[in-house]
Design a protein around this motif. Structure first.
Motif, PDB file in Angstrom:
ATOM      1  N   LYS B 438       0.938  -0.982  -0.192  1.00 52.78           N
ATOM      2  CA  LYS B 438      -0.409   0.399   0.101  1.00 52.78           C
ATOM      3  C   LYS B 438       0.721   1.111  -0.376  1.00 52.78           C
ATOM      4  N   ILE B 439       2.075   1.479  -0.134  1.00 46.19           N
ATOM      5  CA  ILE B 439       3.367   1.936  -0.732  1.00 46.19           C
ATOM      6  C   ILE B 439       2.419   2.950  -1.804  1.00 46.19           C
ATOM      7  N   PRO B 440       1.931   4.475  -1.748  1.00 40.34           N
ATOM      8  CA  PRO B 440       1.365   5.048  -2.678  1.00 40.34           C
ATOM      9  C   PRO B 440       2.290   5.106  -3.646  1.00 40.34           C
ATOM     10  N   ILE B 441       2.520   5.467  -5.111  1.00 39.43           N
ATOM     11  CA  ILE B 441       3.037   5.554  -5.915  1.00 39.43           C
ATOM     12  C   ILE B 441       2.400   7.248  -7.191  1.00 39.43           C
ATOM     13  N   GLY B 442       3.257   7.710  -7.512  1.00 40.40           N
ATOM     14  CA  GLY B 442       3.241   8.342  -8.673  1.00 40.40           C
ATOM     15  C   GLY B 442       2.771   8.892  -9.517  1.00 40.40           C
ATOM     16  N   ASN B 443       2.545   9.182 -10.249  1.00 42.78           N
ATOM     17  CA  ASN B 443       2.380   8.641 -12.242  1.00 42.78           C
ATOM     18  C   ASN B 443       3.917   8.463 -12.495  1.00 42.78           C
ATOM     19  N   ASP B 444       4.804   8.390 -12.264  1.00 37.93           N
ATOM     20  CA  ASP B 444       5.538   7.489 -12.533  1.00 37.93           C
ATOM     21  C   ASP B 444       5.999   6.879 -12.039  1.00 37.93           C
ATOM     22  N   LYS B 445       5.577   6.166 -11.919  1.00 39.81           N
ATOM     23  CA  LYS B 445       5.054   4.953 -11.110  1.00 39.81           C
ATOM     24  C   LYS B 445       6.691   4.246  -9.660  1.00 39.81           C
ATOM     25  N   PHE B 446       6.706   5.683  -9.586  1.00 41.58           N
ATOM     26  CA  PHE B 446       7.905   5.633  -8.738  1.00 41.58           C
ATOM     27  C   PHE B 446       7.004   5.737  -7.191  1.00 41.58           C
ATOM     28  N   PHE B 447       7.992   4.810  -6.567  1.00 42.47           N
ATOM     29  CA  PHE B 447       6.882   5.066  -5.199  1.00 42.47           C
ATOM     30  C   PHE B 447       6.878   6.837  -3.929  1.00 42.47           C
ATOM     31  N   GLU B 458      10.229   8.077   4.616  1.00 41.52           N
ATOM     32  CA  GLU B 458       8.418   6.963   5.021  1.00 41.52           C
ATOM     33  C   GLU B 458       7.687   7.302   3.713  1.00 41.52           C
ATOM     34  N   THR B 459       7.212   6.235   4.896  1.00 45.39           N
ATOM     35  CA  THR B 459       6.209   6.532   3.694  1.00 45.39           C
ATOM     36  C   THR B 459       4.433   6.282   4.702  1.00 45.39           C
ATOM     37  N   VAL B 460       3.471   6.963   4.044  1.00 46.63           N
ATOM     38  CA  VAL B 460       2.397   6.784   5.276  1.00 46.63           C
ATOM     39  C   VAL B 460       1.653   5.568   5.307  1.00 46.63           C
ATOM     40  N   ILE B 461       2.697   4.447   4.902  1.00 48.05           N
ATOM     41  CA  ILE B 461       2.272   3.009   5.502  1.00 48.05           C
ATOM     42  C   ILE B 461       2.978   3.024   6.849  1.00 48.05           C
TER      43      ILE B 461
END
Lengths: 357, 667, 133
Positions: B438-447, B458-461
């Motif tokens: 559940k890591i958010p990714i951008g339009n560029d598909k990077f995390f 840090e990720t929101v998870i």
């Protein structure tokens, strides 16, 4: 479509342009140069042409002749690419491309060729002297004739065709409409610049630059006047006190100014005197030697010492022959001629559209 | 719902003069004393100063305050400071509200001090009303396992694993390929150290092997991921190795307190025909060219032709204005120029053309750019609108390009080899990994990290960290830096065996909930699940995984969900506070007085005349003049100083006590 | 005080990590905007309840502006879509109460978007004034 030639840079290096590859195209050189205009990114574009090897574009450039190497561009270059130096190298390249005989190409690219040519002339004179074909009086007499003939033939056979070639590269190829009237009207530019070198004053306002311009002008005037005095007024054989004194003054002007130039170049005080090609050294040293030896020869004549010290005249003659047969037609001397014509041609190119019709 | 707070302490900050120059904090302080529920209302020069913090603690204890409000700067600066003050005084930090009267009041409205004061009153009232509805919330405490799962055994993953192992954590290092090392192992020479990439990786691999608390799985892929911070459980499927017969595929379940994702990047693969790639034999990519250099020790030969002229085309598949990959891969300029210097050293007689859009050899890498130009590399700048055209003419490869450095001249150049400088792309399976963790990714598909500057790894998870180039293009140094930063964050998180989570989470009023499932549908974190309470199907929030975004609250048709600290009563009372009509009363009077003074100051010609008439040929001190004129000393001082500067009066010695100067009219 | 009365009162919902720092920056750089703009900051714009917006209109706000994170939102990749749903739903409620749906607006605002914020406020104020007349 222009074809890129990556090997051209090596050519430029032989002609003394050593650092231009370091350029990263910031344009500071153009920003500092008074010759640069809205549509003319000088000297930056010359660097680009040199890097890309666009020979035709370089050949058709007039601006290198308008530059007096004030050194501002090199001083302010953030990469030490020495843009002023590449302009000098481009000038050497232009001299070799205008020259239909291709001899200047050989001499500018090879120091050895230069030395061989000079030595051959020296040996020729020594040979002729030891062979004892002329009396001392005849030497001086024929020396004077040689000067007259050399000037005429070098001009007609080499320099005139080269100027026509220069015109072809820089003006004719640009396909501007030909109008004979403009060519006549702008002749004034040619002569004004030839005898005033006033373009140099536009470069910058510093005291140093004004001094340099004055010295350079004195040298040009002194040289042309001495030429006139020796060739047409036969300075070495004249009895007129006026002419004799004038000759002394003119030759002194030459060697004093060239001596000062040499000292500056030795001390590398200004940007103008830092990076020099061997052809520049030959030019300045031979000009100096010519002034000194001519002065000394006339002095010896006046003191009646020449007969017993004839080596002095031979020395002067050697310098003169080397000067007239190598440096004038194929060496740096030509910059004097091409620069004046460049002023002339650029005035023609800049003439308003309606004037050209 | 808790009792409404009735013993509120309010502190209004001058912030030196940053606030009080424009907002009349003294008068607001007095005014707010009359407000409902406010027990203390003070204006303070610097609320954040230690002395005031001590006073606040004393007030809370002595006056038994049940909530506090500080009206000062942005909460981004001092929310934490004052929450700590509350905590030290024994008050629940959730009963604290910070009101921003600097960044959102005194500063932007410095042109209208009166309006700024009125707005500040509104903001402070809103804060007081909000804090009255605040609830005491306890942090959520979770026990954590001291095991870390590191995904990806490239240079970042390996470096982090070694550090984590050194710190005493049990590490599972999972690699999907059969060998470790990722892209670094493909490099013959690494700038600036000049080391061999393979050697670096071998050394790291030896270190990994030397730690008994690192378990390395190769040929392993993530399957199911469940659990949350402190106790993730991840199924890893390990494929059999081809070279070992009889091995069977197996799936292991690994448990970890935290996860570091360091899956790296894929090099951009040009499309068939892009700059002649795949259709012309002389067009290759930079990674392919690097391999060619590795395999050609003496002479550089391609398709049995010696290579003397190489043309690099930059930004292939990157910085696309129209395409998906808008970003710059930032390592490729350095990489390419490094390669061109390498080939010059290795093969001598070789010329490089660089067809670039911008050169970005940032930082210490800039030296490479200069070195490359000085060695005679030719740089030609093109624009994305006019990309170079490549044409095969017999054996010759011709490139046509518009050079933006040379009067947009059309140039033609011949090259033996065209190298496409391909940038980075997110891993093909990044979407898959993003879905699992559940890591958010951008339009560029990077995390995506939480904040590129403030929370960069840090990720929101909670408990899931990212490091290296899976986050966006990075060079080796930057990749290792970020993964080691993540390592330090993991150590800080798991170090004590327990963690405290902020109490800002969604809460379900199960009496009102009728379980329609809409909340579960919108939650990206699967934090809302169906449960049964009192024989009814209702929603339940997983307190450990809830990110506290509040997206579930508005979708609830029964309004059964709210977000802690953002309840209806809190927000609506704020709105009431903003709009409450107030009697300008004292504030108005004080403002009017100030205004009169300002007006008087402006009417200097009259004032000057008055001063000159009092002097009347003699000499007087400023207090004497003020007394005679019945004006404030400050006002007279101001004018006398001005008159002195303009030469209307001059000092004429001091009085007996040497306290004041006499002034007289200048002749 | 005259200014506060004449210029429309706007309630802004911002987000803690992105748009609120953007609004703070307008203050830090002393870029002026109307003092009748009030800001409430939340974790994410997708958590705004329509009833809050309606409450604001009832209490006398002339307009509500949602400074959303757009695609930058770190919580939900569909944040913009859900925030938009909230606006659509609220606009329906507004119509029922005879409030012009133009009184609510949304725009993405970044953490350094000081000027864009001020421009949004100016434009929105202008629109709200036009609605009054």
């Amino acid at each position: 479509m222009s074809k890129v030639n990556p090997y051209f840079a090596k050519e430029m290096k032989k002609l003394g342009g050593t650092e231009f590859n370091a350029c990263f195209n910031c344009g500071t050189c153009t920003a500092t140069c008074t010759l640069a205009e809205k549509d003319n990114a000088f000297p930056r574009k010359l660097i680009r042409y040199s890097i890309l090897g666009l020979e035709d574009d370089i050949k058709s450039s007039i601006e290198p002749w308008l530059c007096y190497y004030c050194g501002d561009c090199s001083d302010s270059c953030p990469r030490q690419a020495d843009p002023g130096n590449i302009v000098m190298a481009v000038r050497r390249f232009l001299i070799t491309s205008y020259d239909w005989t291709r001899i200047s190409g050989l001499l500018f690219r090879s120091l050895a060729a230069y030395i061989v040519a000079f030595s051959l002339l020296l040996l020729g004179i020594i040979g002729a002297y030891t062979a004892d074909i002329f009396t001392k009086e005849e030497w001086v007499h024929y020396g004077h004739y040689f000067e007259m003939i050399a000037i005429g033939s070098v001009f007609l056979v080499i320099l005139l065709p080269n100027i026509i070639r220069m015109w072809y590269f820089t003006v004719a190829r640009k396909k501007v409409k030909f109008n004979i009237k403009v060519y006549f009207r702008e002749l004034k530019t040619l002569f004004i610049h030839m005898f005033s070198q006033k373009r140099a004053l536009e470069c910058d306002d510093s005291k140093e630059n004004r001094t340099w311009w004055l010295e350079h002008l004195l040298l040009v005037i002194g040289y042309l006047s001495l030429l006139f005095t020796t060739v047409f007024l036969n300075w070495f054989a004249t009895g007129s006190i006026f002419i004799i004194v004038m000759g002394y003054i003119f030759s002194a002007m030459i060697f004093v100014v060239t001596f000062d130039f040499m000292m500056k170049k030795f001390r590398k005080k200004t940007q103008r005197s830092t990076t020099l090609h061997y052809s520049d050294w030959f030019f300045i040293i031979w000009l100096f030697l010519m002034g000194v030896s001519a002065f000394a020869v006339r002095l010896f004549i006046d003191l009646d010492l020449l007969q017993n010290n004839f080596w002095l005249y031979l020395f002067h003659l050697t310098v003169l022959v080397q000067w007239a047969l190598i440096i004038v037609p194929f060496g740096k001397w030509t910059h004097f001629l091409y620069r004046s014509f460049a002023m002339y041609f650029s005035a023609i190119l800049e003439a308003p559209e309606n004037a050209r019709k | 719902m808790e009792k409404k707070k009735q013993r509120i302490g309010l502190y209004i900050c001058h912030c030196g003069g940053n606030i009080s120059d424009y907002v009349n904090v003294e008068e607001i302080g007095k005014l707010m004393q009359k407000e409902d529920g406010v027990l203390i209302s003070k204006d303070v020069m610097f609320t954040c100063a230690d002395s005031n913090q001590k006073d606040m603690i004393q007030d809370i204890r002595e006056k038994n305050l049940d909530a506090i409000v500080v009206a000062s700067c942005s909460p981004k600066l001092h929310l934490h400071t004052f929450q700590e003050v509350a905590k030290r005084a024994g008050l629940n930090p959730s009963n604290y509200v910070q009101v921003n009267i600097r960044e959102q009041c005194s500063w932007p409205h410095s042109d209208k001090p009166k309006d700024a004061t009125m707005k500040a009153v509104g903001l402070i009232q809103a804060g007081v009303k909000r804090v009255a509805y605040s609830e005491s919330l306890e942090n959520i405490e979770v026990e954590v396992k001291s095991t870390v799962l590191v995904v990806g055994a490239g240079i970042s993953g390996m470096r982090s694993s070694i550090e984590l192992a050194r710190l005493g954590y049990e590490v599972y290092l999972v690699e999907k390929e059969s060998v470790v090392g990722g892209h670094v192992a493909e490099l013959e020479q690494v700038f600036m150290s000049g080391q061999n990439g393979k050697k670096i990786i071998n050394d790291l691999y030896e270190q990994v092997k030397s730690y008994s608390n690192i378990t390395l799985f190769t040929n392993a892929v993530m399957e199911n991921v469940s659990g949350s911070i402190g106790n993730f459980s991840v199924d890893v499927r390990i494929k059999p190795r081809e070279e070992i017969s009889g091995q069977k595929e197996e799936t292991l379940t690994l448990h970890a307190g935290a996860v570091l994702v360091a899956t790296g990047f894929d090099p951009y693969q040009p499309k068939e025909g892009e700059y002649g790639y795949g259709t012309m034999p002389s067009v290759v990519t930079l990674p392919e060219f690097n391999e060619m250099i590795r395999n050609n020790p003496g002479k550089l030969v391609h398709n049995s032709r010696q290579i003397r002229k190489v043309s690099f085309i930059y930004c292939v598949g990157n910085r696309q204005n129209k395409g998906e990959n808008k970003y710059c891969s930032r390592h490729c300029c350095t990489s390419t120029i490094h390669t061109s210097i390498q080939i010059r050293e290795k093969y001598k007689d070789i010329t490089s053309f660089h067809l670039y859009r911008d050169i970005r050899t940032y930082g210490k890498q800039e030296v490479l750019f200069e070195k490359s130009s000085r060695q005679g590399d030719i740089y030609i700048r093109f624009d994305e609108k006019e990309p170079p055209q490549i044409e095969q003419q017999g054996k010759k490869t011709l490139i046509r390009v518009t050079d933006y450095l040379t009067e947009k001249r059309e140039l033609e150049l011949e090259a033996d080899l065209v190298v496409l400088v391909t940038g980075m792309e997110a891993r093909k399976d990044s979407t898959d990994i993003s879905a699992k963790f559940k890591i958010p990714i951008g339009n560029d598909k990077f995390f995506n990290e939480i904040h590129p500057k403030l929370k960069p790894v840090e990720t929101v998870i909670k408990g899931v960290f990212i490091g290296g180039s899976c986050q966006g293009p990075k060079n080796i140094t930057e990749s290792v830096q970020s993964s080691l930063a993540a390592t330090a964050k993991i150590n800080a998180l798991l170090g004590s065996g327990k963690i405290q989570l902020a109490p800002i989470i969604a809460r379900v009023n199960q009496d009102a909930c009728t379980w329609c499932g809409k909340c579960a549908e919108v939650c990206d974190y699967d934090s809302l699940v169906k449960t049964t309470a009192a024989n009814r199907e209702v929603a339940l929030v997983n307190r450990a995984t809830c990110a506290g975004c509040g997206i579930c609250a508005p979708v609830c048709p029964e309004n059964a969900i709210d977000l802690a600290q953002y309840t209806d009563s809190e927000i609506e009372s704020m709105i009431d506070g903003f709009m409450m009509e107030i009697d300008p009363g004292e504030i108005g009077k004080a403002e009017a007085a100030v205004e009169k003074e300002v007006l008087q100051m402006r009417e200097y010609p009259q004032m000057w005349k008055n001063i000159l008439s009092t002097l009347n040929g003699g000499k007087k001190t400023i207090p004497e003049m003020a007394e005679e004129l019945n004006e404030k000393k400050e006002l007279v001082t101001y004018h006398v100083m001005t008159m002195n500067r303009y030469g209307a009066v001059v000092p004429a010695g001091m009085d007996e006590d040497e306290e004041y100067y006499y002034y007289s009219i200048k002749n | 005080m005259s200014d506060t009365k004449s210029s429309p009162r706007i309630l802004v919902f911002s987000t803690d990590t992105i748009s609120d720092p953007g609004i703070d920056q307008a203050g830090q750089r002393k870029i002026h905007y109307s003092p009748s703009v009030y800001v409430i900051s939340l974790p994410c714009s997708s958590g705004i309840k329509p009833r809050w917006i309606m409450h604001a209109f009832e209490q006398g706000f002339d307009g509500v502006f949602i400074a959303a994170d757009g695609i930058e939102c770190s919580y939900n990749h569909k944040c913009a879509e859900y925030t938009n749903n909230i606006i659509v739903e609220t606009q329906q409620m507004m119509k029922d109460k005879n409030i012009n749906p133009k009184r609510i607006r949304m725009a993405a605002l970044c953490s350094v978007c000081a000027e864009p914020f001020v421009n949004h406020m100016e434009n929105f104020s202008r629109i709200l004034v036009e609605l009054e007349n």
